[in-house]
Design an enzyme around this catalytic site. Structure first.
Site: not given
Ligand code: GRF
Length: 208
Positions: A13-14, A66, A91, A108, A110
């Site tokens: 949505s952002n 990772k 994420m 970012n 938050h």
């Protein structure tokens, strides 16, 4: 034209709010060069396709470690030569090398008033703590988790008996506006990085 690259993992949505702000010319002199996701079939991918924005999927689950994933992510991002990278519900914690490659060029959003409630489930943390006000924060990413220089914040009052879901939706409405404003400021060259008065961290000064 600022080259924006968006990193997302979910609903998107952002990301959609950013797309629409560019279309309405609320964010001027910018375009989205690509969306990169770390999983298939996200809401963000759906919005990118509708709006003809290139999508690159780098599925985390397909990498043996990772480190391999983060190497691939950085290589892919570099190909787009972005001026500004936008975490929008991404994420993964970006690698040190990634952060150092794009100093003060990764934003970012938050869902809390940082430095309160960093990390996952910020809205739940706020409800469980019993604070009466929370909100959202747009910040530059540094090597910590939600610790980078704060660009903009918006407070949201928490009604009595508010659930985590209700608080998330109250905050989300503000996130969409706040993120767009922060990107506007960046594109207008109005964000200056300075030392904090005690020299302990970098902070953001907003120029007129
Ligand atoms: C938002 O609450 C954002 O603050 C957090 O993750 C959520 C992403 O939502 N970092 P969306 O994918 O933009 O809808």
């Amino acid at each position: 034209m600022a080259r924006l690259l968006v990193l997302a993992s979910g609903r998107g949505s952002n990301f959609l709010a950013i797309i629409e702000a560019i279309q309405k010319n609320e964010i001027k002199n910018a375009h989205i060069v690509s969306l990169i996701t770390d999983r298939e079939n996200t809401g963000a991918e759906h919005y990118a396709k509708i709006h003809n924005i290139p999508v690159k999927i780098i599925p985390y689950s397909r990498y043996s470690s990772k480190e391999e994933f983060h190497k691939a992510l950085l290589e892919e991002v570099k190909k787009f030569s972005p001026d500004l990278i936008l975490g929008a519900g991404f994420m993964r914690i970006l690698s040190k090398e990634f952060i150092q490659t794009f100093p003060f060029r990764i934003m970012n959003i938050h869902p809390s008033l940082l430095p309160a409630f960093p990390g996952l489930n910020a809205q739940r943390q706020a409800i469980e703590y019993g604070v009466k006000v929370s909100g959202c924060t747009v910040h530059f990413m540094d090597e910590g988790v939600d610790t980078g220089p704060i660009i903009l914040q918006k407070a949201v009052e928490i009604p009595e008996n508010c659930t985590e879901e209700e608080l998330s939706s109250l905050i989300l409405k503000e996130e969409h506006k706040l993120y767009v404003r922060a990107i506007q400021l960046f594109c207008e060259n109005k964000l200056k990085i300075i030392d904090s008065p005690n020299q302990k961290r970098k902070i953001v000064q907003i120029l007129n």
